[in-house]
Write an enzyme that holds these catalytic residues in place. Structure first.
Site, PDB file in Angstrom:
ATOM      1  N   ARG A 280       0.861  -1.181   0.000  1.00 30.05           N
ATOM      2  CA  ARG A 280       0.000   0.000   0.000  1.00 30.05           C
ATOM      3  C   ARG A 280       0.898   1.231   0.000  1.00 30.05           C
ATOM      4  NH1 ARG A 280      -2.210  -3.388   4.115  1.00 30.05           N
ATOM      5  NH2 ARG A 280      -4.291  -4.186   3.619  1.00 30.05           N
TER       6      ARG A 280
ATOM      7  N   HIS B 210      -2.428   2.256  -6.061  1.00 32.08           N
ATOM      8  CA  HIS B 210      -3.163   1.008  -5.844  1.00 32.08           C
ATOM      9  C   HIS B 210      -3.236   0.184  -7.123  1.00 32.08           C
ATOM     10  CE1 HIS B 210      -4.693  -0.135  -1.989  1.00 32.08           C
ATOM     11  NE2 HIS B 210      -5.702  -0.791  -2.516  1.00 32.08           N
TER      12      HIS B 210
ATOM     13  N   ARG C  80      -0.509  -2.202  -6.963  1.00 42.01           N
ATOM     14  CA  ARG C  80      -0.831  -3.274  -6.006  1.00 42.01           C
ATOM     15  C   ARG C  80      -1.755  -4.298  -6.663  1.00 42.01           C
ATOM     16  NH1 ARG C  80      -1.307  -4.383  -0.396  1.00 42.01           N
ATOM     17  NH2 ARG C  80      -3.412  -4.862   0.356  1.00 42.01           N
TER      18      ARG C  80
ATOM     19  N   HIS D   3      -4.288  -8.817   3.585  1.00 42.03           N
ATOM     20  CA  HIS D   3      -5.747  -8.808   3.692  1.00 42.03           C
ATOM     21  C   HIS D   3      -6.184  -9.641   4.892  1.00 42.03           C
ATOM     22  CE1 HIS D   3      -6.330  -7.886  -0.879  1.00 42.03           C
ATOM     23  NE2 HIS D   3      -6.133  -6.800  -0.162  1.00 42.03           N
TER      24      HIS D   3
ATOM     25  N   TYR E  21      -9.198 -10.644  -7.203  1.00 41.10           N
ATOM     26  CA  TYR E  21      -8.157 -10.801  -8.217  1.00 41.10           C
ATOM     27  C   TYR E  21      -8.353 -12.072  -9.032  1.00 41.10           C
ATOM     28  CZ  TYR E  21      -6.162  -7.030  -5.567  1.00 41.10           C
ATOM     29  OH  TYR E  21      -5.985  -5.824  -4.932  1.00 41.10           O
TER      30      TYR E  21
END
Length: 323
Positions: free
Chosen positions: A152, A269, A272, A295, A304
């Site tokens: 992040r 992001h 990421r 997460h 994803y």
């Protein structure tokens, strides 16, 4: 109890007892400050005036104003958390938000940069860094590390020099909820970081800001801003020899992605999302990607898999003669 001190008390509870991050607490407080303003406009300034009807009106007004479903859902969660806390502490006899409902936020697929675009982006950064510009060398190290580890942006700018283990190719980060994890990165990122630490960071640390003697008004008198010493611990340095800020990284990534095709936010992001998707495309285990991204829920990581499935379908439609 008046709404303002109640909100302040809730913020302290979230930070100290729940261990929420500064950004999360700030988001809750922003939502509840909006609720307090809405309530005061209706002559309600104490917590016992928070009724289910008032809370529903608040959400409905936001919907009519065109706020996104995700924003309305977040506002609802903030209100429910606030009133539940007030009820547990005995400030309210019953929780008015128990039956408060909100729309489920729509899940949009994140922006993902394909591998050829990512290589093009890195090639551009490498060419700029070849001119021995310390800022360009730093930018290359930033992008290599973001893409290699899926950090992040808040985690990236919070890194200290000692958090990076160049021999083991790992970086120690503190994520949401002050949870610490160790992330791997590859040889290209290692090379970019070594180059930055040897050739660019010392130059950035020694640079003298142009406005160190700019006079400023302070309490009606003129004061001189003194140049602060370089931050000795921060990995990435920005202006005034201090820790690089989140906004600077956003501007960097947005400028790099501006000319690239694709939809969705063009911020850090996206890198990421790209790292996670490329890992899954390459056969990485979903649990490993969850751990890498930090997460708390596997459900967050599963988006994803949808991205990878869409990429597979697109490739199929383009390549298969019977598609």
């Amino acid at each position: 109890m008046h709404l303002d001190p109640a909100i302040d008390g809730f913020a302290r509870y979230l930070a100290t007892e729940r261990g929420f991050s500064v950004n999360t607490v700030r988001a809750y407080c922003a939502d509840l400050a909006g609720l307090a303003t809405f309530a005061e406009d209706r002559a309600v300034d104490t917590v016992d005036g928070l009724t289910l009807e008032l809370l529903r009106d608040w959400l409905w007004t936001g919907t009519q104003a065109g706020l996104a479903r995700a924003t309305i859902a977040r506002r609802s969660a903030s209100a429910r958390g606030f009133t539940a806390w007030l009820t547990r502490d005995g400030v309210l006899p019953s929780d008015p938000a128990v039956r408060l409902r909100s729309p489920k936020p729509g899940r949009t697929l994140p922006r993902v940069i394909n591998r050829s675009q990512m290589q093009e982006l890195l090639d551009r950064l490498e060419a700029a860094a070849g001119a021995d510009d310390p800022g360009a060398v730093r930018d290359l190290a930033i992008i290599e590390l973001l893409y290699a580890s899926g950090l992040r942006v808040s985690e990236l700018v919070g890194l200290d020099v000692g958090d990076v283990d160049l021999s083991r190719l790992t970086v120690r980060v503190t994520g949401k909820g002050d949870k610490e994890r160790v992330m791997p990165f590859g040889v290209p990122a290692q090379s970019a970081i070594v180059r930055y630490l040897r050739a660019a960071r010392p130059v950035l640390a020694a640079a003298v800001p142009a406005d160190t003697t700019r006079p400023e008004a302070t309490g009606g008198t003129m004061a001189v801003r003194r140049a602060a010493g370089a931050d000795p611990s921060a990995l990435f340095l920005g202006r005034h020899r201090q820790r690089l800020g989140v906004r600077a990284v956003y501007r960097l990534v947005a400028a790099l992605l501006e000319s690239m095709p694709g939809t969705g936010p063009a911020g850090p992001h996206a890198l990421r999302h790209t790292a996670a998707t490329h890992l899954l495309d390459g056969g990485a285990d979903l649990r490993a990607v969850q751990e890498m991204l930090g997460h708390a829920s596997l459900g967050t990581t599963q988006i994803y898999t949808h991205v990878s499935a869409e990429r597979l379908q697109q490739s199929y439609r383009l390549a298969h003669p019977r598609a």
